[in-house]
Motif scaffolding. Structure first.
Motif, PDB file in Angstrom:
ATOM      1  N   GLN A  11       1.561 -24.773  11.371  1.00 14.17           N
ATOM      2  CA  GLN A  11       0.392 -23.972  11.005  1.00 14.17           C
ATOM      3  C   GLN A  11      -0.919 -24.716  11.282  1.00 14.17           C
ATOM      4  O   GLN A  11      -1.870 -24.147  11.835  1.00 14.17           O
ATOM      5  CB  GLN A  11       0.486 -23.602   9.529  1.00 14.17           C
ATOM      6  N   TYR A  14      -1.770 -24.721  15.013  1.00 14.23           N
ATOM      7  CA  TYR A  14      -2.176 -23.391  15.468  1.00 14.23           C
ATOM      8  C   TYR A  14      -3.608 -23.082  15.031  1.00 14.23           C
ATOM      9  O   TYR A  14      -4.448 -22.659  15.830  1.00 14.23           O
ATOM     10  CB  TYR A  14      -1.197 -22.353  14.923  1.00 14.23           C
ATOM     11  N   ILE A  15      -3.894 -23.312  13.755  1.00 13.24           N
ATOM     12  CA  ILE A  15      -5.226 -23.012  13.229  1.00 13.24           C
ATOM     13  C   ILE A  15      -6.286 -23.872  13.915  1.00 13.24           C
ATOM     14  O   ILE A  15      -7.363 -23.395  14.275  1.00 13.24           O
ATOM     15  CB  ILE A  15      -5.255 -23.210  11.700  1.00 13.24           C
ATOM     16  N   LEU A 128      -8.436 -10.581  16.100  1.00 11.05           N
ATOM     17  CA  LEU A 128      -8.184 -11.375  14.894  1.00 11.05           C
ATOM     18  C   LEU A 128      -9.466 -11.597  14.109  1.00 11.05           C
ATOM     19  O   LEU A 128      -9.493 -11.461  12.881  1.00 11.05           O
ATOM     20  CB  LEU A 128      -7.553 -12.717  15.280  1.00 11.05           C
ATOM     21  N   ARG A 134      -2.833  -9.219  14.021  1.00 11.83           N
ATOM     22  CA  ARG A 134      -1.884  -9.982  13.204  1.00 11.83           C
ATOM     23  C   ARG A 134      -0.913 -10.788  14.080  1.00 11.83           C
ATOM     24  O   ARG A 134      -0.143 -11.590  13.586  1.00 11.83           O
ATOM     25  CB  ARG A 134      -1.080  -9.038  12.284  1.00 11.83           C
ATOM     26  N   LEU A 136       0.276 -13.452  17.181  1.00 10.91           N
ATOM     27  CA  LEU A 136      -0.159 -14.760  17.667  1.00 10.91           C
ATOM     28  C   LEU A 136      -1.166 -14.567  18.790  1.00 10.91           C
ATOM     29  O   LEU A 136      -1.042 -13.646  19.595  1.00 10.91           O
ATOM     30  CB  LEU A 136       1.040 -15.561  18.195  1.00 10.91           C
ATOM     31  N   ASN A 168      -1.827 -16.674  10.219  1.00  7.79           N
ATOM     32  CA  ASN A 168      -2.982 -15.837  10.543  1.00  7.79           C
ATOM     33  C   ASN A 168      -3.764 -15.436   9.303  1.00  7.79           C
ATOM     34  O   ASN A 168      -4.976 -15.246   9.359  1.00  7.79           O
ATOM     35  CB  ASN A 168      -2.553 -14.590  11.320  1.00  7.79           C
ATOM     36  N   LEU A 171      -5.789 -18.375   8.506  1.00  2.00           N
ATOM     37  CA  LEU A 171      -6.780 -18.493   9.568  1.00  2.00           C
ATOM     38  C   LEU A 171      -7.962 -17.555   9.326  1.00  2.00           C
ATOM     39  O   LEU A 171      -9.123 -17.926   9.548  1.00  2.00           O
ATOM     40  CB  LEU A 171      -6.117 -18.181  10.919  1.00  2.00           C
TER      41      LEU A 171
END
Length: 204
Positions: A11, A14-15, A128, A134, A136, A168, A171
């Motif tokens: 996570q 990704y963020i 997003l 929602r 990726l 997400n 995020l």
């Protein structure tokens, strides 16, 4: 290569890469992916962290070599190494993986043959930010036996998962608080060495 390789992104990684792209929306953005291939699960590359590298045009420049050395030195003690590269295109409507990103991928592939390239989906990113998306916002590319990079799976996401499904949601909280303003990349560090490219306080 036999068994199809899968990629699991933490996570935090990704963020971080999404926030990096959001900070420099009108520039090409790139960074390194750090992780490992576990001995007990050699078919899944675990991407543990993302290292924001640049928000300018980049090739295999001395700054990239310097960043690779520093990243390997820092993360090697944790049993991690560079396993890929992420990239966001400058133009909103550009959904192609460019040659510069491919060359960096080739460079990483030389010492990690399961290297991944993640291309940010600018349109998905916009959705997003609006609170509508929602899915990726990255697409996975891998290198095949013909030495060319191709989008993995029919939609580019079948071999790619986020370790924590709520990424997400978290995020969106960071986006609403404009957390992206706090991201420091290697370019920023070279301009001002007091800025820490490891972003140790980003999630505090």
């Amino acid at each position: 290569m036999g068994v199809e390789c899968r990629y699991e992104v933490a996570q935090a990684a990704y963020i971080k890469l999404v926030l990096h792209a959001l900070k420099h929306r009108t520039s090409p953005v790139g960074g390194l992916l750090v992780g490992r291939l576990p001995e007990d699960n050699a078919s899944t590359v675990q991407i543990a962290d993302a290292i924001p590298l640049t928000h300018s045009q980049i090739g295999l420049l001395p700054s990239l070599e310097l960043a690779l050395i520093q990243v390997e030195e820092h993360f090697g003690a944790e049993g991690l190494s560079v396993v890929g590269y992420y990239h966001a295109n400058e133009r909103y409507d550009d959904a192609e993986l460019g040659n510069a990103a491919k060359k960096i991928g080739d460079h990483i592939f030389r010492y990690f043959p399961r290297a991944a390239l993640l291309l940010l989906d600018n349109k998905g990113l916009e959705e997003l930010v609006k609170g509508k998306g929602r899915d990726l916002v990255v697409q996975l590319y891998t290198r095949d036996s013909s030495k060319s990079w191709h989008q993995a799976g029919s939609d580019g996401r079948s071999q790619l998962t986020i370790k924590e499904p709520s990424a997400n949601v978290l995020l969106l909280d960071y986006i609403s608080s404009e957390k992206w303003q706090n991201i420091v990349d290697f370019d920023d560090h070279l301009d001002d060495i007091s800025k820490d490219w490891l972003n140790p306080n980003l999630f505090k």
